[in-house]
Design a protein around this motif. Structure first.
Motif, PDB file in Angstrom:
ATOM      1  N   GLY A 145       0.812  -1.206   0.000  1.00  0.00           N
ATOM      2  CA  GLY A 145       0.000   0.000   0.000  1.00  0.00           C
ATOM      3  C   GLY A 145       0.849   1.260   0.000  1.00  0.00           C
ATOM      4  O   GLY A 145       0.535   2.232  -0.698  1.00  0.00           O
ATOM      5  N   GLY A 146       1.938   1.245   0.770  1.00  0.00           N
ATOM      6  CA  GLY A 146       2.825   2.399   0.798  1.00  0.00           C
ATOM      7  C   GLY A 146       3.494   2.640  -0.542  1.00  0.00           C
ATOM      8  O   GLY A 146       3.596   3.790  -1.005  1.00  0.00           O
ATOM      9  N   MET A 147       3.941   1.562  -1.205  1.00  0.00           N
ATOM     10  CA  MET A 147       4.597   1.703  -2.505  1.00  0.00           C
ATOM     11  C   MET A 147       3.598   2.142  -3.566  1.00  0.00           C
ATOM     12  O   MET A 147       3.905   2.969  -4.432  1.00  0.00           O
ATOM     13  N   LEU A 148       2.383   1.601  -3.507  1.00  0.00           N
ATOM     14  CA  LEU A 148       1.335   1.987  -4.445  1.00  0.00           C
ATOM     15  C   LEU A 148       0.995   3.472  -4.303  1.00  0.00           C
ATOM     16  O   LEU A 148       0.843   4.196  -5.299  1.00  0.00           O
ATOM     17  N   THR A 149       0.889   3.928  -3.069  1.00  0.00           N
ATOM     18  CA  THR A 149       0.581   5.339  -2.824  1.00  0.00           C
ATOM     19  C   THR A 149       1.722   6.227  -3.280  1.00  0.00           C
ATOM     20  O   THR A 149       1.500   7.304  -3.860  1.00  0.00           O
ATOM     21  N   ALA A 150       2.963   5.796  -3.049  1.00  0.00           N
ATOM     22  CA  ALA A 150       4.125   6.562  -3.508  1.00  0.00           C
ATOM     23  C   ALA A 150       4.103   6.703  -5.025  1.00  0.00           C
ATOM     24  O   ALA A 150       4.404   7.769  -5.576  1.00  0.00           O
ATOM     25  N   MET A 151       3.747   5.619  -5.729  1.00  0.00           N
ATOM     26  CA  MET A 151       3.648   5.680  -7.184  1.00  0.00           C
ATOM     27  C   MET A 151       2.627   6.726  -7.607  1.00  0.00           C
ATOM     28  O   MET A 151       2.885   7.561  -8.489  1.00  0.00           O
ATOM     29  N   ALA A 152       1.445   6.687  -6.978  1.00  0.00           N
ATOM     30  CA  ALA A 152       0.386   7.615  -7.351  1.00  0.00           C
ATOM     31  C   ALA A 152       0.786   9.067  -7.072  1.00  0.00           C
ATOM     32  O   ALA A 152       0.488   9.963  -7.870  1.00  0.00           O
ATOM     33  N   VAL A 153       1.465   9.296  -5.957  1.00  0.00           N
ATOM     34  CA  VAL A 153       1.920  10.647  -5.614  1.00  0.00           C
ATOM     35  C   VAL A 153       2.959  11.138  -6.615  1.00  0.00           C
ATOM     36  O   VAL A 153       2.875  12.255  -7.139  1.00  0.00           O
ATOM     37  N   LEU A 154       3.950  10.304  -6.920  1.00  0.00           N
ATOM     38  CA  LEU A 154       5.018  10.706  -7.836  1.00  0.00           C
ATOM     39  C   LEU A 154       4.504  10.875  -9.261  1.00  0.00           C
ATOM     40  O   LEU A 154       5.058  11.665 -10.036  1.00  0.00           O
ATOM     41  N   ALA A 155       3.444  10.151  -9.611  1.00  0.00           N
ATOM     42  CA  ALA A 155       2.876  10.288 -10.951  1.00  0.00           C
ATOM     43  C   ALA A 155       2.371  11.702 -11.211  1.00  0.00           C
ATOM     44  O   ALA A 155       2.325  12.148 -12.363  1.00  0.00           O
ATOM     45  N   THR A 156       2.025  12.433 -10.156  1.00  0.00           N
ATOM     46  CA  THR A 156       1.549  13.805 -10.337  1.00  0.00           C
ATOM     47  C   THR A 156       2.625  14.698 -10.937  1.00  0.00           C
ATOM     48  O   THR A 156       2.308  15.749 -11.490  1.00  0.00           O
ATOM     49  N   GLY A 157       3.880  14.293 -10.850  1.00  0.00           N
ATOM     50  CA  GLY A 157       4.967  15.073 -11.440  1.00  0.00           C
ATOM     51  C   GLY A 157       4.973  15.059 -12.950  1.00  0.00           C
ATOM     52  O   GLY A 157       5.664  15.859 -13.586  1.00  0.00           O
ATOM     53  N   LEU A 158       4.213  14.138 -13.565  1.00  0.00           N
ATOM     54  CA  LEU A 158       4.138  14.063 -15.019  1.00  0.00           C
ATOM     55  C   LEU A 158       2.913  14.781 -15.567  1.00  0.00           C
ATOM     56  O   LEU A 158       2.679  14.766 -16.774  1.00  0.00           O
ATOM     57  N   GLY A 159       2.122  15.389 -14.704  1.00  0.00           N
ATOM     58  CA  GLY A 159       0.972  16.144 -15.166  1.00  0.00           C
ATOM     59  C   GLY A 159      -0.348  15.510 -14.754  1.00  0.00           C
ATOM     60  O   GLY A 159      -0.395  14.496 -14.066  1.00  0.00           O
ATOM     61  N   ARG A 160      -1.424  16.128 -15.205  1.00  0.00           N
ATOM     62  CA  ARG A 160      -2.765  15.729 -14.771  1.00  0.00           C
ATOM     63  C   ARG A 160      -3.158  14.350 -15.274  1.00  0.00           C
ATOM     64  O   ARG A 160      -3.835  13.599 -14.570  1.00  0.00           O
ATOM     65  N   VAL A 161      -2.761  14.006 -16.497  1.00  0.00           N
ATOM     66  CA  VAL A 161      -3.129  12.693 -17.042  1.00  0.00           C
ATOM     67  C   VAL A 161      -2.508  11.585 -16.211  1.00  0.00           C
ATOM     68  O   VAL A 161      -3.169  10.607 -15.843  1.00  0.00           O
ATOM     69  N   ALA A 162      -1.217  11.737 -15.886  1.00  0.00           N
ATOM     70  CA  ALA A 162      -0.541  10.731 -15.062  1.00  0.00           C
ATOM     71  C   ALA A 162      -1.105  10.723 -13.647  1.00  0.00           C
ATOM     72  O   ALA A 162      -1.232   9.654 -13.034  1.00  0.00           O
ATOM     73  N   ALA A 163      -1.428  11.892 -13.106  1.00  0.00           N
ATOM     74  CA  ALA A 163      -2.015  11.957 -11.767  1.00  0.00           C
ATOM     75  C   ALA A 163      -3.330  11.190 -11.718  1.00  0.00           C
ATOM     76  O   ALA A 163      -3.590  10.428 -10.776  1.00  0.00           O
ATOM     77  N   LEU A 164      -4.157  11.371 -12.746  1.00  0.00           N
ATOM     78  CA  LEU A 164      -5.419  10.642 -12.810  1.00  0.00           C
ATOM     79  C   LEU A 164      -5.171   9.141 -12.969  1.00  0.00           C
ATOM     80  O   LEU A 164      -5.820   8.319 -12.309  1.00  0.00           O
TER      81      LEU A 164
END
Length: 255
Positions: free
Chosen positions: A151-170
């Motif tokens: 769960g921690g690694m999954l959440t870290a992925m989702a948080v870091l994905a926001t650095g690539l923009g809105r599409v990646a954040a979604l």
């Protein structure tokens, strides 16, 4: 985005959509054998989109995303080839490796993510992780630690994905939702979502697809930047023959 993709990448994207529709139809109608086999094809098709949508030498971002898609494919494939008692652990193991690969891929963009730019937006991710762990903990038993790590690694992925923009954040958020649905079904006895498999696979593939689309966009932008910077430095005498040739062709056409 579609205009910048090669013909091969657009073709593979169409193939991926068709395969997804086949799989979701199988899930919705209870065609278990077709559902299992079609699931094995989803990540290879998406990886083919990324491969054909980028050029060599491929960036660090693209390379690690391809690694993540590879581990995701193993997470789809291998559990169906082992004993039922081991299938869940095998799936979690491969998807944990996939999340690690995504984190490595997205980490260089951390300064553009909510970690640095909008820290208040970290709260929904933390709340989602805390709620999920709290719901799963009473029945997770000896798997509680692996669940928390994943769960921690999954959440870290989702948080870091926001650095690539809105599409990646979604995409990261939807991917998180998909795995949360799996955890709730596995560890919360009262959980009963109609069409569970359909919704898990829909959110899983849409999340991964959005991440891939964001990566392709970022790769295209990063490749164009050096070309645009280099263009003004081209000597004028190198451009002259090209203009002369163009004028000559124009003159011939006028004749």
């Amino acid at each position: 985005m579609g205009r910048t993709l090669s013909t091969a990448a657009r073709t593979w994207a169409a193939v991926a959509v068709v395969l997804l529709l086949v799989h979701l139809t199988a899930e919705a109608t209870g065609a278990q054998d077709l559902s299992t086999v079609s699931q094995w094809t989803l990540m290879p098709a998406l990886a083919a989109v990324v491969l054909t949508g980028t050029r060599r030498p491929r960036s660090r971002l693209v390379t690690w995303v391809l690694v993540a898609l590879g581990f995701s494919w193993l997470g789809d494939l291998v559990p169906s080839l082992v004993d039922d008692d081991m299938s869940f652990l095998v799936m979690v193991g491969f998807f944990l490796l996939a999340q690690v690969a995504y984190v490595v891929a997205f980490a260089p963009s951390v300064r553009r993510s909510v970690v640095h730019r909008r820290r208040l937006l970290l709260l929904p991710y933390v709340a989602a992780l805390g709620t999920l762990v709290a719901l799963c903990a009473p029945h997770a038993g000896s798997l509680l630690v692996p669940v928390c790590v994943y769960g921690g690694m999954l959440t870290a992925m989702a948080v870091l994905a926001t650095g690539l923009g809105r599409v990646a954040a979604l995409g990261g958020a939807i991917f998180l939702l998909s795995d949360a649905l799996i955890a709730l079904e596995a560890f919360v006895p009262s959980w009963d979502l109609a069409g569970q498999g359909f919704w898990v696979m829909l959110t899983y593939t849409v999340g991964q697809g959005l991440l891939a689309a964001a990566v392709l966009r970022r790769d295209a932008v990063e490749r164009r930047a050096p070309e645009q910077q280099a263009a003004p430095d081209v000597p004028q005498d190198e451009l002259a023959p090209r203009r002369t040739g163009g004028d000559r062709r124009a003159g011939l056409s006028n004749q």
